[in-house]
Design a protein around this motif. Structure first.
Motif, PDB file in Angstrom:
ATOM      1  N   GLU A  63     -99.698 -20.507 -48.536  1.00 48.87           N
ATOM      2  CA  GLU A  63    -100.546 -21.218 -49.515  1.00 48.87           C
ATOM      3  C   GLU A  63    -100.038 -20.505 -50.869  1.00 48.87           C
ATOM      4  OE1 GLU A  63    -105.457 -20.911 -50.666  1.00 48.87           O
ATOM      5  OE2 GLU A  63    -104.634 -19.452 -49.299  1.00 48.87           O
ATOM      6  N   CYS A  64     -99.975 -21.255 -51.723  1.00 51.57           N
ATOM      7  CA  CYS A  64     -99.649 -20.781 -53.160  1.00 51.57           C
ATOM      8  C   CYS A  64    -100.732 -19.839 -53.805  1.00 51.57           C
ATOM      9  CB  CYS A  64     -99.274 -21.949 -54.034  1.00 51.57           C
ATOM     10  SG  CYS A  64     -98.951 -21.403 -55.876  1.00 51.57           S
ATOM     11  N   SER A  65    -100.087 -18.784 -54.291  1.00 56.43           N
ATOM     12  CA  SER A  65    -101.217 -17.819 -54.775  1.00 56.43           C
ATOM     13  C   SER A  65    -101.651 -18.177 -55.985  1.00 56.43           C
ATOM     14  CB  SER A  65    -100.441 -16.343 -54.977  1.00 56.43           C
ATOM     15  OG  SER A  65     -99.246 -16.560 -55.817  1.00 56.43           O
ATOM     16  N   LYS A  66    -101.188 -19.105 -56.692  1.00 55.13           N
ATOM     17  CA  LYS A  66    -101.683 -19.822 -57.944  1.00 55.13           C
ATOM     18  C   LYS A  66    -102.451 -21.192 -58.056  1.00 55.13           C
ATOM     19  CE  LYS A  66     -99.797 -17.699 -62.211  1.00 55.13           C
ATOM     20  NZ  LYS A  66     -98.433 -17.373 -62.742  1.00 55.13           N
ATOM     21  N   CYS A  67    -101.701 -22.010 -57.407  1.00 54.14           N
ATOM     22  CA  CYS A  67    -102.214 -23.404 -57.303  1.00 54.14           C
ATOM     23  C   CYS A  67    -102.849 -23.629 -56.312  1.00 54.14           C
ATOM     24  CB  CYS A  67    -101.331 -24.247 -57.902  1.00 54.14           C
ATOM     25  SG  CYS A  67     -99.891 -24.894 -56.623  1.00 54.14           S
ATOM     26  N   GLY A  68    -102.722 -22.991 -54.976  1.00 53.12           N
ATOM     27  CA  GLY A  68    -103.274 -23.346 -53.732  1.00 53.12           C
ATOM     28  C   GLY A  68    -102.656 -24.297 -52.825  1.00 53.12           C
ATOM     29  N   LYS A 101     -93.520 -25.164 -54.719  1.00 48.08           N
ATOM     30  CA  LYS A 101     -92.532 -26.241 -54.912  1.00 48.08           C
ATOM     31  C   LYS A 101     -93.254 -26.630 -56.300  1.00 48.08           C
ATOM     32  CE  LYS A 101     -90.118 -27.379 -50.927  1.00 48.08           C
ATOM     33  NZ  LYS A 101     -91.090 -27.017 -49.563  1.00 48.08           N
ATOM     34  N   GLU A 102     -94.531 -26.795 -56.300  1.00 42.60           N
ATOM     35  CA  GLU A 102     -95.388 -27.049 -57.259  1.00 42.60           C
ATOM     36  C   GLU A 102     -95.231 -26.292 -58.705  1.00 42.60           C
ATOM     37  OE1 GLU A 102     -96.649 -30.164 -57.523  1.00 42.60           O
ATOM     38  OE2 GLU A 102     -96.133 -30.563 -55.579  1.00 42.60           O
ATOM     39  N   CYS A 103     -95.395 -24.947 -58.514  1.00 41.95           N
ATOM     40  CA  CYS A 103     -95.671 -24.129 -59.719  1.00 41.95           C
ATOM     41  C   CYS A 103     -94.859 -22.925 -59.912  1.00 41.95           C
ATOM     42  CB  CYS A 103     -97.012 -23.985 -59.914  1.00 41.95           C
ATOM     43  SG  CYS A 103     -97.727 -22.580 -58.725  1.00 41.95           S
TER      44      CYS A 103
HETATM   45 ZN   LIG Z   1     -98.297 -23.439 -56.682  1.00 39.80          ZN
END
Ligand SMILES: [Zn+2]
Ligand SMILES: *Cc1c(COP(=O)(O)O)cnc(C)c1O
Length: 406
Positions: free
Chosen positions: A11-16, A29-31
């Motif tokens: 799980e991304c720690s920023k955008c989830g 891959k997103e942020c």
């Molecule tokens: Zn992210």
């Protein structure tokens, strides 16, 4: 044999955003923020008993269901983990904090807690088919990853600052890793690695650019809970460079809470940095969520010489959420603390760890510590790895001389 890992996803720690845990991943891959490993903690709690752990060997793989490796065959291990916690009664008394404990990571393979991150990170890299990896390092991580990679049959490319300690250079080189020195700091090494990795198809094992090193380091948090009989101490101090250890201990304790293995109480987490490189302390003092690049960083505690950490916002989150704090220590106080711990309690710990004792003294003087708390110092490495921080000049005798009286 399966490890019965309860890992479900990353799980991304920023955008989830969710990423597949069974393919090689680096940043989101997103942020482009670090990815964290998630588990089915409900299933883990109903399948695993605290008592089961006690029958297992005393190393970090006793928590294998809560680690990311799926097949036991991929485990690369020297038996790392379950380091001792001992008291420092005289030094504690001197600082006015009598319930002072030290968890000693200096006895791990390669002499620092970097072995935990390397054990799990390299094992998972092997499981996912990595053949070559690269990383920037201040020395200790390079030594650990080089040796674990050698054991795993993975080729390692390591770039470290020219003034990293000779001993870390040597342990990296003897593993057969490709070692490069850079005339600069760790962020300069990081830029060189970052450029080479996509061109050459290597796995980027930089701090927090792969999700698994943090899982190795989180076992410090599991062990602390287990060793304190599932009643966490009141305060934990941690020497912060990239901050992985602190983020990881916080993650571990949250996981144990979700499993119902520890109660609501969290230790107050204290991030300790060197005055010559204190970006996280500065951000905390200013109430910020992220740090700024620290120019011309310098400290004897080379393991924490990290001018800008990718996971700074996660360190700050852990400190804010636990009512902790952040404090910077001068090198002179660190070296004095190193001597006090050795003289009063026989503990020869690394400068990074010794800075924590100086922090305890200062936090007690400021009233941030009352002196009643159970306070745990996380000593990240062995004093023996830093021979040059101790200056001695013993009298030289000739054969046949009499021993001087003094
Ligand atoms: Zn992210
Ligand atoms: C790497 C290192 C640290 C800092 O660890 P992070 O978890 O990256 O903050 C502290 N002490 C020693 C001895 C180290 O090698």
């Amino acid at each position: 044999m399966t490890t019965n890992s309860f890992m479900t996803h990353l799980e991304c720690s920023k955008c989830g955003v969710i990423h597949d845990a069974d393919h090689l991943q680096q940043l989101c891959k997103e942020c482009a923020a670090p990815l964290l490993v998630r588990y089915d903690l409900q299933a883990a709690a109903s399948n695993l008993k605290k008592e089961d752990l006690l029958r297992r060997p005393a190393n970090l793989w006793r928590y294998k269901e809560l680690l990311p490796v799926r097949d036991e065959q991929n485990i690369v291990s020297f038996g790392e983990g379950m380091t001792p916690i001992f008291t420092a009664p005289r030094a504690g008394e001197k600082a006015g904090v009598p319930h002072l404990y030290i968890k000693d990571e200096g006895i791990l393979p390669t002499g620092t807690f970097k072995a935990r991150g390397a054990a799990v990170g390299v094992s998972k890299a092997k499981e996912l088919g990595v053949q070559a990896l690269a990383m920037p390092t201040n020395g200790n991580a390079g030594g650990a990853w080089a040796l674990y990679s050698a054991r795993a049959g993975i080729e390692a490319y390591i770039v470290m600052p020219q003034d990293a300690p000779t001993i870390t250079r040597n342990e990296t080189a003897i593993s057969g890793a490709h070692l490069y020195l850079v005339n600069g700091v760790i962020s300069d090494a990081g830029k060189i690695v970052g450029k080479a990795v996509p061109e050459r198809g290597w796995f980027d094992a930089s701090t927090l650019k792969e999700p698994y090193r943090i899982e190795g380091k989180k076992t410090m948090g599991y062990e602390i809970a287990e060793q304190f009989d599932w009643e966490v101490p009141d305060v934990i101090l941690y020497p912060t460079g990239g901050g992985v250890g602190l983020i990881a201990i916080y993650k571990a304790l949250k996981e144990l809470q979700a499993m119902g293995w520890i109660g609501e109480k969290m230790p107050r987490l204290v991030s300790v940095q060197a005055s010559g490189c204190a970006p996280i302390v500065k951000a905390w003092q200013e109430g910020k969520q992220e740090s700024e690049f620290w120019k011309d960083s310098a400290t004897v505690a080379f393991g924490v010489n990290v001018p800008k950490a990718l996971g700074d916002f996660l360190v700050l989150e852990a400190v804010y959420n636990t009512d902790g704090c952040a404090i910077a220590i001068d090198d002179a106080d660190t070296l004095r603390a190193q001597q006090i711990l050795a003289e009063l309690d026989g503990a020869f710990i690394c400068p990074e760890g010794a800075a924590l004792y100086a922090a305890v003294e200062q936090l007690k003087a400021q009233g941030w510590l009352s002196g009643e708390e159970k306070v745990l110092l996380l000593n990240t490495g062995a004093g023996l790895k830093y021979p040059n921080t101790v200056q001695v000049n013993p009298p030289l005798l000739q054969p046949g001389d009499e021993l001087p009286h003094n």
